[in-house]
Write a protein that holds these residues in place. Structure first.
Motif, PDB file in Angstrom:
ATOM      1  N   ARG A 173       0.808  -1.220   0.000  1.00 31.67           N
ATOM      2  CA  ARG A 173       0.000   0.000   0.000  1.00 31.67           C
ATOM      3  C   ARG A 173       0.838   1.266   0.000  1.00 31.67           C
ATOM      4  NH1 ARG A 173      -5.371   0.509   3.506  1.00 31.67           N
ATOM      5  NH2 ARG A 173      -6.493  -1.144   2.429  1.00 31.67           N
ATOM      6  N   PHE A 174       1.809   1.277   0.896  1.00 33.73           N
ATOM      7  CA  PHE A 174       2.593   2.499   1.048  1.00 33.73           C
ATOM      8  C   PHE A 174       3.228   2.906  -0.277  1.00 33.73           C
ATOM      9  CE2 PHE A 174       6.449   4.856   2.097  1.00 33.73           C
ATOM     10  CZ  PHE A 174       5.901   5.857   2.870  1.00 33.73           C
ATOM     11  N   ARG A 226       2.372   1.999  -3.293  1.00 33.02           N
ATOM     12  CA  ARG A 226       1.370   2.289  -4.322  1.00 33.02           C
ATOM     13  C   ARG A 226       0.814   3.701  -4.150  1.00 33.02           C
ATOM     14  NH1 ARG A 226       1.525  -0.108  -8.766  1.00 33.02           N
ATOM     15  NH2 ARG A 226      -0.676  -0.491  -9.116  1.00 33.02           N
ATOM     16  N   VAL A 227       0.535   4.071  -2.900  1.00 28.46           N
ATOM     17  CA  VAL A 227       0.022   5.427  -2.651  1.00 28.46           C
ATOM     18  C   VAL A 227       1.093   6.454  -3.020  1.00 28.46           C
ATOM     19  CG1 VAL A 227      -0.806   7.044  -0.885  1.00 28.46           C
ATOM     20  CG2 VAL A 227      -1.581   4.664  -0.856  1.00 28.46           C
ATOM     21  N   ALA A 233       3.525   6.137  -5.236  1.00 20.68           N
ATOM     22  CA  ALA A 233       3.672   6.204  -6.692  1.00 20.68           C
ATOM     23  C   ALA A 233       2.476   6.902  -7.333  1.00 20.68           C
ATOM     24  CB  ALA A 233       3.841   4.803  -7.265  1.00 20.68           C
ATOM     25  N   TRP A 242      -6.046  10.375   0.939  1.00 20.37           N
ATOM     26  CA  TRP A 242      -4.682  10.037   1.376  1.00 20.37           C
ATOM     27  C   TRP A 242      -3.929  11.316   1.714  1.00 20.37           C
ATOM     28  CZ3 TRP A 242      -4.541   5.194   2.448  1.00 20.37           C
ATOM     29  CH2 TRP A 242      -5.160   4.244   1.639  1.00 20.37           C
ATOM     30  N   SER A 243      -3.235  11.300   2.821  1.00 16.66           N
ATOM     31  CA  SER A 243      -2.444  12.456   3.187  1.00 16.66           C
ATOM     32  C   SER A 243      -1.093  12.368   2.478  1.00 16.66           C
ATOM     33  CB  SER A 243      -2.249  12.515   4.699  1.00 16.66           C
ATOM     34  OG  SER A 243      -1.417  13.599   5.001  1.00 16.66           O
ATOM     35  N   ARG A 281       2.121  13.481   4.350  1.00 15.64           N
ATOM     36  CA  ARG A 281       2.604  12.590   5.397  1.00 15.64           C
ATOM     37  C   ARG A 281       3.261  11.334   4.804  1.00 15.64           C
ATOM     38  NH1 ARG A 281      -1.718  11.359   9.790  1.00 15.64           N
ATOM     39  NH2 ARG A 281      -2.642  13.197   8.831  1.00 15.64           N
ATOM     40  N   VAL A 282       2.632  10.789   3.772  1.00 14.95           N
ATOM     41  CA  VAL A 282       3.191   9.599   3.126  1.00 14.95           C
ATOM     42  C   VAL A 282       4.582   9.920   2.566  1.00 14.95           C
ATOM     43  CG1 VAL A 282       2.945   8.090   1.113  1.00 14.95           C
ATOM     44  CG2 VAL A 282       0.991   8.475   2.617  1.00 14.95           C
ATOM     45  N   VAL A 288       7.174  10.242   5.382  1.00 16.76           N
ATOM     46  CA  VAL A 288       7.610   8.932   5.885  1.00 16.76           C
ATOM     47  C   VAL A 288       8.598   8.296   4.899  1.00 16.76           C
ATOM     48  CG1 VAL A 288       6.844   6.579   6.418  1.00 16.76           C
ATOM     49  CG2 VAL A 288       5.556   8.534   7.297  1.00 16.76           C
TER      50      VAL A 288
END
Lengths: 251, 319
Positions: free
Chosen positions: B191-192, B194-195, B197, B211-212, B215-216, B219
């Motif tokens: 998930r991480f 994919r979000v 990208a 989706w933030s 923040r993603v 990280v």
């Protein structure tokens, strides 16, 4: 009686001397289909931005599901149940239709911070995504890259992505823009079938669609609300006819 | 033609990450058996820089974040080892997490600001932060200032003087590189990744889904910096010496070159690019001090032929 899902309370937005949102007050009922129409340059897109959170109003409040969300960013508003369908398709071109839909579905299925499990293996999210694709008639296009879809298909995918979020309000910014006649009719029927399930605020130029779907219509002229009323009232209103609709509603 | 297909397949095998990693392992093993310490040193250097490039490649390729200051977390990892050594800590199981943490902390603080900007501003602000780190360490005379400083002795592993032998440092570097590659390959499809990208290609869309993005990205930025910190710690262990030159903006540029040369879209591209740059530097550098000219020609060839990366260029030339 449940309160309105969306309330715009005296919104004001100016770009320099130009008032693009002029004290707009508007509400959308919990299950209402509400249309927003107006001539080009009336400030519809700005208003959509203010609702979605991409444009900050100078004054006034946006209240969503009883909560003041004026200071919320778009992501936070989306998580509260506001799904936006963009005017021009903004699907992720390098993702398949299914992956786009899963990306939308996953928001309500947990956090982004999963680092090891392959997303493709998330069964529940995939099932929901497939169901949404099926609903908009894209089931057999699930594995096609979104960038290679036809324009109408992209619009349908946008809608599927909106639906799969299980929103409380669908914010549709010209969902029929650029689609063919049959496609428009199909999408319109699809939206009509959702009545009672989800509230909608629909900005649309296609009058057939607007009068087929909307229970109430708000007309925006020069940034200000000219009138809000039932489709019949809008049809009959002389100022609206003069300013905007012209002969179109007379047929 | 069958010949072309064969050649194209050969190129694909040659730039496959498994081939490159196996090649590094073979170099280390043969170097040890044949007593060629130079081979071991070269393979270690390649593995360390590949780890740093890989971490940059992750945020640059998957996240679309062109950071021009990746030498900073790399150098901070090295300084974490130096400072820990001055405090008497020489245990590698403490040094590596400390290096990761130091680099990650720096990235958290600077990324929180930098990620509010886009495009060329992001490039400039990451460069500015890295330069700040450079000048801060160049100014601390207790750490050798401009000249840098030697590390107090070799690190231990669970108390054993494991890293006294260079070949063990080599295996550690290759092991960390391999583990990081496998880890990031998983992250990419989780998930991480994919979000991350999706946000690279359609930021507004991804944000509108809830989706933030900020923040993603933060990280991812912190994770990449931490991994670069590990590479820096290994570099400090290998050379036994730490100086601000590790954080020089040239190195940030070099890491970008490695990523772009190998192909930013694939994670393995950074590894291939790093190994190629190290080899070009070593062998062309032995022939002429103008070796960077050769590297420049290679980069020009990649860019001008519109081959997105080295493997595409090789395949094209092979045809």
């Amino acid at each position: 009686m449940i309160g309105p899902i969306l309330v715009l309370d005296d919104l004001v937005k100016s770009y320099g001397a130009l008032k693009v949102t002029d004290h707009v007050t508007l509400d959308v009922g919990a299950h209402e289909i509400h249309a927003l129409i107006g001539p080009n340059g009336a400030g519809k897109s700005t208003l959509v931005g203010e609702i979605a959170g991409t444009v900050a109003p100078d004054a006034g409040r946006v209240v969503f599901a009883g909560e003041d969300v004026t200071a919320f960013d778009p992501a936070r508003r989306a998580r509260r149940g506001l799904a936006r369908v963009f005017q021009t398709s903004r699907v992720v071109p390098g993702f398949t239709a299914l992956d786009n839909c899963m990306l939308a579905a996953a928001v309500t299925d947990g956090s982004a911070y999963r680092f090891l499990a392959a997303m493709a293996g998330e069964k529940r999210t995939a099932e929901r995504a497939r169901a949404a694709l099926d609903r908009v008639g894209l089931a057999d296009r699930a594995d096609v890259l979104a960038g290679s879809l036809a324009h109408g298909e992209k619009r349908a995918l946008e809608l599927a992505m909106g639906l799969v979020q299980e929103p409380r309000l669908l914010l549709l910014d010209e969902p029929m823009a650029g689609t063919g006649r049959t496609e428009t009719e199909r999408l319109t029927e699809l939206l009509a079938s959702l009545e009672g399930e989800v509230a909608m605020l629909i900005v649309e130029h296609d009058m057939a669609t607007v009068f087929r779907l909307a229970r109430r219509i708000t007309v925006l002229i020069s940034g200000a609300v000219a009138i809000t009323g039932s489709p019949d009232e809008i049809r009959a209103d002389p100022t609206v006819r003069a300013a905007y609709l012209g002969g179109e509603v007379a047929r | 033609m069958i010949g072309d297909a064969l050649l194209s397949r050969l190129v694909r095998i040659l730039v496959h990450p498994a081939t490159v990693l196996a090649g590094l392992a073979l170099t280390i093993a043969l170097g040890q058996i044949l007593g060629q310490s130079f081979w071991v040193t070269l393979a270690t250097r390649a593995a360390i820089l590949a780890l740093a490039a890989l971490s940059l490649g992750f945020v640059l390729g998957q996240g679309g974040l062109v950071g021009f200051g990746h030498a900073a977390p790399f150098g901070l990892g090295a300084y974490a080892v130096l400072i820990a050594g001055e405090l008497g800590v020489r245990e590698i199981l403490v040094l590596l997490p400390a290096a990761f943490a130091a680099a990650a902390l720096f990235a958290a603080a600077t990324g929180a600001l930098a990620l509010r900007t886009r495009g060329v501003y992001f490039i400039m602000i990451t460069l500015a932060f890295a330069q700040m780190a450079y000048f801060v360490f160049a100014g601390v005379s207790a750490l050798g200032g401009d000249d840098g400083m030697s590390i107090a002795g070799k690190a231990t592993f669970l108390g054993a003087k494991f890293l006294r032998w260079d070949v063990n440092t080599a295996w550690l570097a290759l092991g960390l590189l391999t583990a990081t590659f496998l880890f990031l390959s998983r992250v990419q499809h989780a998930r991480f990744g994919r979000v991350l990208a999706a946000a690279r290609d359609a930021e507004e869309r991804v944000a509108a889904l809830g989706w933030s993005v900020y923040r993603v990205r933060l990280v991812a930025w912190i994770l990449a910096a931490g991994l670069a910190g590990l590479a820096g710690a290994l570099m400090a262990e290998q050379t036994g010496f730490v100086s601000p030159a590790l954080m020089n903006w040239h190195r940030s540029g070099e890491l970008i070159v490695m990523v772009v040369l190998g192909g930013a879209r694939k994670l393995s591209g950074a590894i291939v690019g790093a190994v190629v740059v190290v080899l070009v530097e070593e062998f062309l550098g032995g022939v002429t001090e103008y070796w960077k000219l050769g590297l420049g020609v290679l980069i020009l060839a990649v860019v001008l032929t519109r081959a997105v990366d080295l493997s595409a260029l090789l395949r094209r030339t092979a045809r």
